[in-house]
Design a protein around this motif. Sequence first.
Motif, PDB file in Angstrom:
ATOM      1  N   THR A  88       0.941  -1.172   0.220  1.00  0.00           N
ATOM      2  CA  THR A  88      -0.227   0.150   0.063  1.00  0.00           C
ATOM      3  C   THR A  88       0.860   1.228   0.229  1.00  0.00           C
ATOM      4  O   THR A  88       1.650   1.551   0.896  1.00  0.00           O
ATOM      5  CB  THR A  88      -0.956   0.048   1.250  1.00  0.00           C
ATOM      6  OG1 THR A  88      -1.810  -1.185   1.236  1.00  0.00           O
ATOM      7  CG2 THR A  88      -1.711   1.385   1.165  1.00  0.00           C
ATOM      8  N   PHE A  89       0.552   2.125  -1.068  1.00  0.00           N
ATOM      9  CA  PHE A  89       1.547   3.280  -1.019  1.00  0.00           C
ATOM     10  C   PHE A  89       0.828   4.160  -0.257  1.00  0.00           C
ATOM     11  O   PHE A  89      -0.209   4.723  -0.358  1.00  0.00           O
ATOM     12  CB  PHE A  89       1.600   3.668  -2.549  1.00  0.00           C
ATOM     13  CG  PHE A  89       2.330   2.510  -3.344  1.00  0.00           C
ATOM     14  CD1 PHE A  89       3.771   2.756  -3.552  1.00  0.00           C
ATOM     15  CD2 PHE A  89       1.754   1.586  -3.885  1.00  0.00           C
ATOM     16  CE1 PHE A  89       4.406   1.843  -4.295  1.00  0.00           C
ATOM     17  CE2 PHE A  89       2.313   0.603  -5.008  1.00  0.00           C
ATOM     18  CZ  PHE A  89       3.664   0.872  -5.155  1.00  0.00           C
ATOM     19  N   SER A  90       1.829   5.029   0.438  1.00  0.00           N
ATOM     20  CA  SER A  90       1.368   6.383   1.220  1.00  0.00           C
ATOM     21  C   SER A  90       1.448   7.647   0.553  1.00  0.00           C
ATOM     22  O   SER A  90       1.230   8.619   1.280  1.00  0.00           O
ATOM     23  CB  SER A  90       2.103   6.480   2.517  1.00  0.00           C
ATOM     24  OG  SER A  90       3.319   6.499   2.386  1.00  0.00           O
ATOM     25  N   SER A  91       1.945   7.705  -0.616  1.00  0.00           N
ATOM     26  CA  SER A  91       2.317   8.781  -1.402  1.00  0.00           C
ATOM     27  C   SER A  91       2.119   8.878  -2.890  1.00  0.00           C
ATOM     28  O   SER A  91       2.419   7.668  -3.446  1.00  0.00           O
ATOM     29  CB  SER A  91       3.653   9.622  -1.220  1.00  0.00           C
ATOM     30  OG  SER A  91       4.677   8.956  -1.368  1.00  0.00           O
ATOM     31  N   PRO A  92       1.527   9.807  -3.626  1.00  0.00           N
ATOM     32  CA  PRO A  92       1.531   9.772  -5.044  1.00  0.00           C
ATOM     33  C   PRO A  92       3.015   9.879  -5.585  1.00  0.00           C
ATOM     34  O   PRO A  92       4.050  10.296  -5.078  1.00  0.00           O
ATOM     35  CB  PRO A  92       0.593  10.964  -5.248  1.00  0.00           C
ATOM     36  CG  PRO A  92       0.933  12.115  -4.445  1.00  0.00           C
ATOM     37  CD  PRO A  92       1.273  11.110  -2.901  1.00  0.00           C
ATOM     38  N   GLY A  93       2.954   9.383  -7.229  1.00  0.00           N
ATOM     39  CA  GLY A  93       4.064   9.290  -7.954  1.00  0.00           C
ATOM     40  C   GLY A  93       4.366   8.218  -8.786  1.00  0.00           C
ATOM     41  O   GLY A  93       3.382   7.335  -8.579  1.00  0.00           O
ATOM     42  N   ASN A  94       5.472   7.961  -9.404  1.00  0.00           N
ATOM     43  CA  ASN A  94       5.757   7.084 -10.026  1.00  0.00           C
ATOM     44  C   ASN A  94       6.857   6.187  -9.045  1.00  0.00           C
ATOM     45  O   ASN A  94       8.030   6.565  -9.087  1.00  0.00           O
ATOM     46  CB  ASN A  94       6.317   7.185 -11.432  1.00  0.00           C
ATOM     47  CG  ASN A  94       5.383   7.690 -12.444  1.00  0.00           C
ATOM     48  OD1 ASN A  94       4.464   7.293 -12.363  1.00  0.00           O
ATOM     49  ND2 ASN A  94       5.874   8.605 -13.228  1.00  0.00           N
ATOM     50  N   HIS A  95       6.442   4.925  -8.545  1.00  0.00           N
ATOM     51  CA  HIS A  95       6.964   4.231  -7.775  1.00  0.00           C
ATOM     52  C   HIS A  95       7.815   2.929  -8.208  1.00  0.00           C
ATOM     53  O   HIS A  95       7.146   2.152  -8.558  1.00  0.00           O
ATOM     54  CB  HIS A  95       6.348   3.873  -6.543  1.00  0.00           C
ATOM     55  CG  HIS A  95       5.760   4.988  -5.584  1.00  0.00           C
ATOM     56  ND1 HIS A  95       6.502   5.655  -4.679  1.00  0.00           N
ATOM     57  CD2 HIS A  95       4.732   5.694  -5.887  1.00  0.00           C
ATOM     58  CE1 HIS A  95       5.851   6.355  -4.122  1.00  0.00           C
ATOM     59  NE2 HIS A  95       4.620   6.613  -4.622  1.00  0.00           N
ATOM     60  N   PRO A  96       9.098   2.661  -8.312  1.00  0.00           N
ATOM     61  CA  PRO A  96       9.726   1.645  -8.981  1.00  0.00           C
ATOM     62  C   PRO A  96       9.510   0.527  -7.925  1.00  0.00           C
ATOM     63  O   PRO A  96       9.934   0.719  -6.709  1.00  0.00           O
ATOM     64  CB  PRO A  96      11.069   1.984  -9.053  1.00  0.00           C
ATOM     65  CG  PRO A  96      11.393   3.069  -8.119  1.00  0.00           C
ATOM     66  CD  PRO A  96      10.276   3.855  -7.925  1.00  0.00           C
ATOM     67  N   VAL A  97       9.175  -0.626  -8.556  1.00  0.00           N
ATOM     68  CA  VAL A  97       9.077  -1.847  -7.555  1.00  0.00           C
ATOM     69  C   VAL A  97      10.173  -3.073  -8.295  1.00  0.00           C
ATOM     70  O   VAL A  97       9.780  -3.050  -9.467  1.00  0.00           O
ATOM     71  CB  VAL A  97       7.516  -2.363  -7.606  1.00  0.00           C
ATOM     72  CG1 VAL A  97       7.573  -3.571  -6.775  1.00  0.00           C
ATOM     73  CG2 VAL A  97       6.680  -1.328  -6.935  1.00  0.00           C
ATOM     74  N   THR A  98      10.950  -3.709  -7.302  1.00  0.00           N
ATOM     75  CA  THR A  98      11.962  -4.554  -7.900  1.00  0.00           C
ATOM     76  C   THR A  98      11.654  -5.809  -7.398  1.00  0.00           C
ATOM     77  O   THR A  98      11.210  -6.173  -6.312  1.00  0.00           O
ATOM     78  CB  THR A  98      13.393  -4.102  -7.478  1.00  0.00           C
ATOM     79  OG1 THR A  98      13.530  -2.557  -7.997  1.00  0.00           O
ATOM     80  CG2 THR A  98      14.358  -5.007  -7.923  1.00  0.00           C
ATOM     81  N   LEU A  99      11.878  -6.879  -8.290  1.00  0.00           N
ATOM     82  CA  LEU A  99      11.647  -8.217  -8.026  1.00  0.00           C
ATOM     83  C   LEU A  99      12.904  -9.086  -8.370  1.00  0.00           C
ATOM     84  O   LEU A  99      13.539  -9.124  -9.462  1.00  0.00           O
ATOM     85  CB  LEU A  99      10.557  -9.022  -8.708  1.00  0.00           C
ATOM     86  CG  LEU A  99      10.400 -10.478  -8.637  1.00  0.00           C
ATOM     87  CD1 LEU A  99      10.393 -10.944  -7.130  1.00  0.00           C
ATOM     88  CD2 LEU A  99       9.411 -11.068  -9.848  1.00  0.00           C
ATOM     89  N   ILE A 100      13.323  -9.706  -7.244  1.00  0.00           N
ATOM     90  CA  ILE A 100      14.604 -10.504  -7.581  1.00  0.00           C
ATOM     91  C   ILE A 100      13.894 -12.076  -7.089  1.00  0.00           C
ATOM     92  O   ILE A 100      13.556 -12.531  -6.416  1.00  0.00           O
ATOM     93  CB  ILE A 100      15.795 -10.308  -6.649  1.00  0.00           C
ATOM     94  CG1 ILE A 100      16.308  -8.769  -6.916  1.00  0.00           C
ATOM     95  CG2 ILE A 100      16.876 -11.300  -6.859  1.00  0.00           C
ATOM     96  CD1 ILE A 100      17.232  -8.397  -5.804  1.00  0.00           C
TER      97      ILE A 100
END
Length: 333
Positions: A88-100
């Motif tokens: 759950t994001f708490s701020s607006p914007g373009n957030h990068p999400v990384t999976l390894i």
Amino acid sequence: MKNVYTAFWSLSLLLSLVGVSAMVAYAAPQANFYADPPSAEVGEEVQFISTSSYDPGTSPEAWTWYVDGDKDNTWGGRDEEYSIFPYTFSSPGNHPVTLIVLDSEGETHSITQAIKVQQALNVDFTFDPENPQAGEVISFEEDISYFGDTSDFRFQWQFDTEGSVQYGSGRSEQHAFSNPGEYGVKLLVTSLEDDRAAETTKTIVVGSKSTDSSGAGVTDIDTPKYDVNTDYGKGGLVPCNGIDCDFNSFIELLNRVIEWIFYTAAVVATVMFAYAGWLYMSSGGSPQKISTAHNIFKKTAIGLIIIALAWLIVNTITASLLDTENGFWTILG
């Protein structure tokens, strides 16, 4: 010679297949994921699903996730449940999400994708006047909370009016309800960019209007009632101004005059009693001075009693004969 060429090409093909098999057997895992929903609002939970991750040789055995490049705050493990990452994001914007992803051979592969998070769309509206009357035009104005331009939104108003529904499409609308009652008004706001939508509904209480002798509409209001025990004494001596004066004003004026005379007489009586006392104390036994002091005491007391009785009689009569609830004279019975 032909057999030699055939044997050569067969050997080359066999070696190529063996090489490809070796490459496949030792290839690194391929990480991939998608977001559900693909875009989100602040405070909305998003699930990042890595079920599309694969390994040409083996299956992924561990998943590690982190957001906004924060490698010190990761989430993951070897259980299959970690292939889905709720966040759950708490701020607006373009957030990068990384999976390894990690396979059984110890090989890893990572992928980073950005998700667009927008400020939550909070819908509200105001209306004026706040206490409308039947037939009165009411102005409705949207009051939404978001980041962006209002041109990116579509506004839809719905007015429930006596069994029928009327609509509006502007940022602000005007509407009048013909009859008193309670009416529902709904505002639906839709984002033209990503189809986000939010709505709110309010109940508008519409009051009634009465008519005067000419038939013109007159809003029902509570008229202040006259109370002889509490209302007089407020303001100056005259309780009204010009056309505002009526019979009740005359009664209040009478009370104020009697009260003013009583207070003035009390002050005068105090002075007279003090003077009579001084004459008596300084008489030195003189019969004339003592007689004068007695007369002053007597006449001052009689005058004060008469004035007090006058005020008491007037106040009692007005309080008994005046209807303090409706403001007119009544017959005692």
